[in-house]
Design a protein around this motif. Structure first.
Motif, PDB file in Angstrom:
ATOM      1  N   THR A  89       0.837  -1.195   0.000  1.00  0.00           N
ATOM      2  CA  THR A  89       0.000   0.000   0.000  1.00  0.00           C
ATOM      3  C   THR A  89       0.871   1.245   0.000  1.00  0.00           C
ATOM      4  OG1 THR A  89      -0.113   0.123   2.403  1.00  0.00           O
ATOM      5  CG2 THR A  89      -1.803  -1.206   1.300  1.00  0.00           C
ATOM      6  N   ARG A  90       0.269   2.360  -0.269  1.00  0.00           N
ATOM      7  CA  ARG A  90       0.999   3.633  -0.328  1.00  0.00           C
ATOM      8  C   ARG A  90       1.625   3.961   1.025  1.00  0.00           C
ATOM      9  NH1 ARG A  90       3.786   6.835  -3.507  1.00  0.00           N
ATOM     10  NH2 ARG A  90       3.700   8.973  -2.802  1.00  0.00           N
ATOM     11  N   LYS A  91       0.871   3.746   2.093  1.00  0.00           N
ATOM     12  CA  LYS A  91       1.365   4.050   3.439  1.00  0.00           C
ATOM     13  C   LYS A  91       2.557   3.161   3.784  1.00  0.00           C
ATOM     14  CE  LYS A  91       1.052   6.194   7.350  1.00  0.00           C
ATOM     15  NZ  LYS A  91       1.416   7.598   7.445  1.00  0.00           N
ATOM     16  N   GLU A  92       2.461   1.866   3.451  1.00  0.00           N
ATOM     17  CA  GLU A  92       3.590   0.952   3.708  1.00  0.00           C
ATOM     18  C   GLU A  92       4.827   1.395   2.937  1.00  0.00           C
ATOM     19  OE1 GLU A  92       1.507  -3.359   4.562  1.00  0.00           O
ATOM     20  OE2 GLU A  92       1.799  -2.719   2.482  1.00  0.00           O
ATOM     21  N   TYR A  93       4.629   1.821   1.693  1.00  0.00           N
ATOM     22  CA  TYR A  93       5.746   2.285   0.880  1.00  0.00           C
ATOM     23  C   TYR A  93       6.404   3.509   1.503  1.00  0.00           C
ATOM     24  CZ  TYR A  93       8.341   4.143  -3.074  1.00  0.00           C
ATOM     25  OH  TYR A  93       9.337   4.640  -3.874  1.00  0.00           O
ATOM     26  N   GLU A  94       5.592   4.456   1.960  1.00  0.00           N
ATOM     27  CA  GLU A  94       6.141   5.666   2.588  1.00  0.00           C
ATOM     28  C   GLU A  94       6.914   5.320   3.855  1.00  0.00           C
ATOM     29  OE1 GLU A  94       2.789   8.201   3.182  1.00  0.00           O
ATOM     30  OE2 GLU A  94       2.619   8.718   1.050  1.00  0.00           O
ATOM     31  N   LEU A  95       6.364   4.418   4.671  1.00  0.00           N
ATOM     32  CA  LEU A  95       7.052   4.022   5.903  1.00  0.00           C
ATOM     33  C   LEU A  95       8.367   3.310   5.603  1.00  0.00           C
ATOM     34  CD1 LEU A  95       4.038   2.774   8.053  1.00  0.00           C
ATOM     35  CD2 LEU A  95       5.374   4.863   8.379  1.00  0.00           C
ATOM     36  N   GLU A 138      10.877   5.946   4.448  1.00  0.00           N
ATOM     37  CA  GLU A 138      11.336   6.740   5.590  1.00  0.00           C
ATOM     38  C   GLU A 138      12.329   5.939   6.433  1.00  0.00           C
ATOM     39  OE1 GLU A 138       9.372   8.614   9.626  1.00  0.00           O
ATOM     40  OE2 GLU A 138       8.117   8.424   7.835  1.00  0.00           O
TER      41      GLU A 138
END
Length: 100
Positions: A60-66, A69
């Motif tokens: 997911t997009r959130k997993e990718y961002e985390l 980071e």
């Protein structure tokens, strides 16, 4: 005389009245083969329709961002560790050359 004729010439002999001897085993084998092919085709079509309806992304997009980071923080931390190691090596070299 028919022994000298080619297979193509003998093909003309087949007509509506020609009787072909097929055993029950052969008919069952042909039927099973056709049934197998049809079921494989239907299963493939069902899988394709499901795949077209629900293309879920693996991340997911959130997993990718985390993950991005976390990797950035790891790189920065590694850079800091390397600079500390370089400073320690420089100090050791200075002490080594001063002792001589």
């Amino acid at each position: 005389m028919s022994k000298n004729r080619s297979a193509i010439d003998r093909f003309d002999e087949f007509s509506e009245g020609t009787v072909i001897g097929l055993s029950i085993k052969t008919l069952i084998a042909v039927g099973m083969t056709i049934a197998t092919m049809v079921s494989m085709y239907m299963t493939l079509q069902a899988d394709i329709s499901v795949a077209m309806e629900e293309p879920k992304p693996p991340v997911t997009r959130k997993e990718y961002e985390l993950q991005t980071e976390m990797m950035d923080k790891a790189i920065i931390s590694t850079k800091e560790d390397i600079s500390e190691i370089k400073k320690s090596i420089e100090k050791m070299e200075d002490r080594l050359f001063q002792a001589r």
